[in-house]
Design a protein around this motif. Structure first.
Motif, short mmCIF file in Angstrom:
data_model
loop_
_atom_site.label_atom_id
_atom_site.label_comp_id
_atom_site.label_asym_id
_atom_site.label_seq_id
_atom_site.Cartn_x
_atom_site.Cartn_y
_atom_site.Cartn_z
N GLU A 189 0.89 -1.16 0.00
CA GLU A 189 0.00 0.00 0.00
C GLU A 189 0.93 1.21 0.00
N GLY A 190 1.06 1.80 -1.19
CA GLY A 190 2.11 2.79 -1.35
C GLY A 190 3.45 2.08 -1.33
N LYS A 191 4.31 2.47 -0.41
CA LYS A 191 5.61 1.82 -0.28
C LYS A 191 5.67 0.89 0.93
N SER A 192 4.54 0.78 1.65
CA SER A 192 4.51 -0.03 2.86
C SER A 192 3.91 -1.40 2.58
N TYR A 193 4.33 -2.39 3.37
CA TYR A 193 3.80 -3.74 3.24
C TYR A 193 2.48 -3.82 4.02
N ALA A 194 1.39 -4.01 3.29
CA ALA A 194 0.07 -4.05 3.91
C ALA A 194 -0.51 -5.45 3.94
N GLY A 195 0.01 -6.34 3.11
CA GLY A 195 -0.55 -7.68 3.04
C GLY A 195 -1.85 -7.70 2.26
N VAL A 196 -2.62 -8.75 2.45
CA VAL A 196 -3.96 -8.89 1.85
C VAL A 196 -4.91 -9.31 2.97
N SER A 197 -5.93 -8.51 3.18
CA SER A 197 -6.89 -8.80 4.25
C SER A 197 -8.12 -9.52 3.70
N VAL A 198 -8.64 -10.45 4.49
CA VAL A 198 -9.90 -11.10 4.17
C VAL A 198 -10.99 -10.25 4.81
N ALA A 199 -11.66 -9.45 3.97
CA ALA A 199 -12.54 -8.39 4.48
C ALA A 199 -14.00 -8.73 4.28
N LYS A 200 -14.76 -8.63 5.36
CA LYS A 200 -16.19 -8.95 5.31
C LYS A 200 -16.98 -7.91 4.53
N GLY A 201 -16.59 -6.66 4.58
CA GLY A 201 -17.35 -5.61 3.90
C GLY A 201 -16.54 -4.86 2.88
N ASN A 202 -15.83 -5.59 2.01
CA ASN A 202 -14.95 -4.89 1.07
C ASN A 202 -15.68 -4.39 -0.18
N ASN A 203 -16.99 -4.72 -0.31
CA ASN A 203 -17.81 -4.23 -1.43
C ASN A 203 -17.21 -4.55 -2.79
N ASP A 204 -16.50 -5.65 -2.88
CA ASP A 204 -15.89 -6.07 -4.15
C ASP A 204 -15.98 -7.58 -4.27
N PRO A 205 -17.20 -8.14 -4.29
CA PRO A 205 -17.36 -9.60 -4.28
C PRO A 205 -16.74 -10.31 -5.47
N LEU A 206 -16.60 -9.63 -6.60
CA LEU A 206 -15.97 -10.24 -7.77
C LEU A 206 -14.46 -10.05 -7.78
N ASN A 207 -13.97 -9.32 -6.79
CA ASN A 207 -12.54 -9.10 -6.62
C ASN A 207 -11.90 -8.47 -7.87
N ASN A 208 -12.56 -7.47 -8.40
CA ASN A 208 -12.02 -6.77 -9.57
C ASN A 208 -10.95 -5.75 -9.20
N ASP A 209 -11.03 -5.22 -7.98
CA ASP A 209 -10.07 -4.22 -7.52
C ASP A 209 -8.85 -4.92 -6.93
N LYS A 210 -7.74 -4.85 -7.63
CA LYS A 210 -6.52 -5.53 -7.18
C LYS A 210 -5.57 -4.58 -6.45
N GLU A 211 -6.02 -3.39 -6.16
CA GLU A 211 -5.16 -2.43 -5.46
C GLU A 211 -5.68 -2.11 -4.06
N ASP A 212 -6.71 -2.83 -3.61
CA ASP A 212 -7.31 -2.50 -2.31
C ASP A 212 -6.77 -3.34 -1.16
N ASN A 213 -5.87 -4.27 -1.47
CA ASN A 213 -5.30 -5.15 -0.43
C ASN A 213 -6.36 -5.95 0.30
N GLU A 214 -7.44 -6.31 -0.40
CA GLU A 214 -8.53 -7.06 0.22
C GLU A 214 -9.11 -8.11 -0.72
N VAL A 215 -9.56 -9.20 -0.13
CA VAL A 215 -10.39 -10.16 -0.85
C VAL A 215 -11.67 -10.36 -0.04
N ASP A 216 -12.70 -10.86 -0.70
CA ASP A 216 -13.98 -11.02 -0.03
C ASP A 216 -13.92 -12.14 1.00
#
Length: 249
Positions: A189-216
């Motif tokens: 996330e920027g230059k920092s290591y943010a990982g990938v979060s398993v997010a309950k309310g990420n509003n991206d069920p099809l996982n089209n956004d690959k820059e949000d550091n989240e999966v459904d």
């Protein structure tokens, strides 16, 4: 004179004899199967590492299909070009790194002791991948897996497994529909290591956004999902000094 089978002493003696006999048989079988068990464990680790870097027998509509055990050793040697351990900030070659127990190494790392952290460098279709083992805690017990990244810190693939997560809920972390969502996600996330979060309310069920550091998230498996998120972040924390040496802008 016949044996009085109604006595308590007979029951106790009979039980002791049966325990000794059954225990001896089981010990013999375990000893005889020990080599086969170790071989299967070796094959399974190789399959999991290859799966994380995208070497598998999946088809477009299939579930999780590993490289078969009768050919996995050859495929492992073909695609995994180097095996290393990261020790005290130094990279050391180790052709048996895939056999290292990550649980023990993380425990050593957290206690301030010397930890031998495995690193696998794979190559597929001319593209290099860096595969790192992971280990964490789910709802009921341990979870673990592998994550494959390129030098831009983009996820190339993952593999997750568990010991005792709830069938149909947390156990779904090892289902293809969940693991595939991680492919293409950035660990930065920027230059920092943010990982990938398993997010309950990420509003991206099809996982089209690959820059949000989240999966459904998985339905009904919040704690297991949180465990996966924490496991990835812990992996980045442990391996960050190494990742900094390969990371491109």
């Amino acid at each position: 004179m016949g044996i009085n089978t109604d006595k308590n002493s007979y029951t106790v003696i009979f039980a002791i004899i049966m325990v000794v006999i059954v225990g001896s048989v089981l010990a013999f079988l375990a000893s005889g199967l020990n080599d086969r068990i170790k071989e299967n464990e070796r094959f399974e680790k190789q399959q999991n590492i290859l799966y994380a870097m995208g070497v598998n027998e999946n088809t477009e509509d299939s579930g999780v299909n590993f490289i078969p055990t009768d050919v996995v050793e050859g495929e492992f040697l073909k695609y995994i070009k180097e095996q290393y351990v990261f020790v005290d900030g130094e990279v050391q070659k180790d052709d048996q790194a895939f056999l290292i127990d990550m649980k023990k190494q993380l425990a050593a790392f957290k206690s301030g002791g010397e930890a031998r952290l495995p690193i696998f460098i794979g190559e597929k279709d001319g593209k290099k991948s860096y595969i790192l083992p992971m280990y964490g805690k789910g709802l009921w017990d341990a979870i673990w897996g592998f994550i494959s990244v390129d030098d831009s810190m983009t996820v190339q693939g993952v593999y997750f497994d568990h010991k005792a997560e709830t069938p149909g809920l947390g156990a779904n972390i090892k289902m293809r529909f969940f693991m595939d969502d991680f492919i293409g996600e950035s660990l930065l996330e920027g230059k920092s290591y943010a990982g990938v979060s398993v997010a309950k309310g990420n509003n991206d069920p099809l996982n089209n956004d690959k820059e949000d550091n989240e999966v459904d998230a998985l339905a009904g498996a919040t704690i297991t999902g949180n465990g996966v998120s924490a496991m990835i972040k812990e992996t980045l924390k442990v391996y960050k000094p190494y990742l900094e040496t390969i990371r491109t802008n």
